[in-house]
Design an enzyme around this catalytic site. Structure first.
Site, PDB file in Angstrom:
ATOM      1  CB  SER A   1      -0.961  -0.046   1.190  1.00 22.14           C
ATOM      2  OG  SER A   1      -1.951   0.930   1.081  1.00 22.14           O
TER       3      SER A   1
ATOM      4  CG  ASP B   1      -2.422   3.861  -2.098  1.00 22.59           C
ATOM      5  OD1 ASP B   1      -3.198   3.787  -3.077  1.00 22.59           O
ATOM      6  OD2 ASP B   1      -2.561   3.152  -1.088  1.00 22.59           O
TER       7      ASP B   1
END
Length: 462
Positions: free
Chosen positions: A106, A250
């Protein structure tokens, strides 16, 4: 170097010693535990799992290890290659697969990677399921298949395109409406798979795209967490290009942040507020976010006659609460949009399309839109944990100290004051305590956070 085991999967830094870092041995062990758990909980003769990864430098290595482990368990694998977290989540039910694994850490820097685990619905595992997999990993009670029963690997590199089509098919998304607005948008894909998916989606919606860091090399050009202090380049480029706004995601594309037309942050917290504003105006209903998210979502929800509920931090907790309360949209204040009409997972592609529809129909600038929402300001700070610190006891003392206020202990300690709030909790992914505050000015939010940090240090003796 760190290895963090949690109910949502395993996350760690590449290299080092097994058990202390995310080494090849750890990747194999946890993939084997997940595959074994699936086999224990089904009567099917043959299982199938969907695998996708972000563009991290270690991604191909980890993927090869995980895929080979599953094949060794006799499980078939559908390999999506470079993908996004929401794309894998969508692919699992579309393929009628038995589960999925996303290889991504992530927002963590490039030295990190992780295995995120999904069920047959393409949703994250619950606490009980995750705990069982951790137990299996520790016991190493695996039974691998004989040679004639090994799994097979197939590949499909078109799933980002399928995902985009799924977004275009949503009832509240109209490509023609967006095309008429002739938007110009700058995209920062942090050199991961968002640099593939977001520009493709925008072009399908008739948006002019200016690409920044959209080459999926895995060499992140800045800290990949989409926070203001990391995003100077796109803020400058939005102004230079006279763009309508900027989009930042992201590395695995489940967090979405916008830069307004003046080159200022729209605010991650307000990504969900804006998308909910659009959906609620069309279809009245309820919303959910987590305890660390802005009060602005509650205000917008109540404006349209709906009910807002707060869940414990963590996507699986938000999804559970959304199902309980029949929420039509929800998510997390870190820019995570969950829109059940599509699927129960944070999805930056869905969020981008909903935001574009809102801008196309409302008109005006992104700065004007942001100014139309309740003005709340957040401070997000942290305290590094030390091995001798009893965090649970510390949080209990803070709860007792503020017992006369509105206090929730559902997830850490959240203290609601009349004009502001503070949320204290242990991180699930890093060895820290997070301190989130919100108030009606940045100075008040920062001051509240600093005050609470001093109180915690005083109690802890640090």
């Amino acid at each position: 170097m760190t290895l963090i085991k949690s109910i949502s999967g395993i996350r760690g830094t590449i290299g080092g010693s097994p058990g202390d870092n995310l080494t090849p041995i750890d990747a194999v062990k946890f993939a084997a535990a997940y595959g074994s758990w699936l086999k224990e909980n089904t009567n099917k003769a043959k299982l199938r799992i969907v695998i996708g990864r972000d563009a991290r430098i270690s991604g191909e290595m980890i993927q090869n290890l995980v895929v080979s482990t599953l094949v060794g368990l006799g499980i078939d694998v559908l390999d999506l290659g470079l993908s996004t977290t929401p794309t894998v989540e969508i692919a699992v039910p579309l393929e009628k697969a038995d589960g999925g694994i996303i290889l991504t850490a992530s927002h963590n820097p490039k030295q990190w990677n992780a295995l995120k685990l999904l069920n047959a619905k393409g949703e994250f595992l619950d606490a009980e399921q995750g705990a069982k997999i951790l137990q299996l990993a520790e016991s190493e009670a695996f039974s691998f298949s004989e040679v004639d029963a090994l799994g097979q690997v197939s590949k499909n590199d078109t799933y980002i395109d399928i995902h985009i089509q799924e977004v275009l098919n949503l009832p509240l998304v109209d490509a023609d409406t967006i095309k008429k607005s002739r938007f110009k948008v700058v995209v920062d894909g942090v050199n991961s798979t968002g640099g593939i998916a977001i520009p493709k989606l925008l072009k399908a919606l008739g948006v002019e795209v200016v690409e920044l860091y959209c080459d999926p090399t895995g060499h992140f050009p800045h800290n990949p967490e989409p926070l203001k202090e990391h995003l100077g380049d796109i803020c400058e480029l939005v102004v230079k290009e006279k763009a309508d706004f900027g989009i930042v995601v992201d590395p695995d594309v489940d967090r979405l942040a916008f830069i307004d037309n003046t080159g200022e942050m729209f605010g991650e917290e307000y990504t969900l507020v804006a998308c909910a504003d659009y959906v609620l105006a069309k279809i009245g209903g309820n919303t959910v976010s987590n305890l660390s998210s802005s009060r602005a979502l509650r205000d917008v929800t109540e404006k349209y006659g709906g009910t807002y509920e707060a869940a414990a931090v963590g996507e699986v907790n938000v999804v559970t609460k959304m199902k309980e309360n029949h929420a039509i949209i929800g998510g997390e204040g870190n820019g995570g949009i969950i829109y059940p009409e599509s699927h129960y997972g944070r999805d930056s592609l869905v969020g981008t399309a909903l935001f574009l529809m809102l801008m196309a129909e409302r008109g005006g600038t992104v700065r004007e839109l942001r100014d139309s929402y309740p003005a709340y300001f957040m401070s997000k700070k942290k305290i590094q944990l030390t091995p001798d610190l009893d965090v649970d006891a510390l949080l209990a003392q803070m709860q007792q100290k503020y017992r006369d206020e509105e206090v929730s202990a559902v997830d850490g300690v959240k203290i609601d004051f009349p004009e502001n709030w503070v949320h204290l909790r242990k991180s699930n992914t890093e060895p820290i305590i997070r301190i989130y505050t919100e108030a009606k000015s940045q100075a008040e939010a920062d001051a509240l956070a600093d005050r609470i940090i001093l109180e915690i240090k005083e109690i802890a003796g640090i």
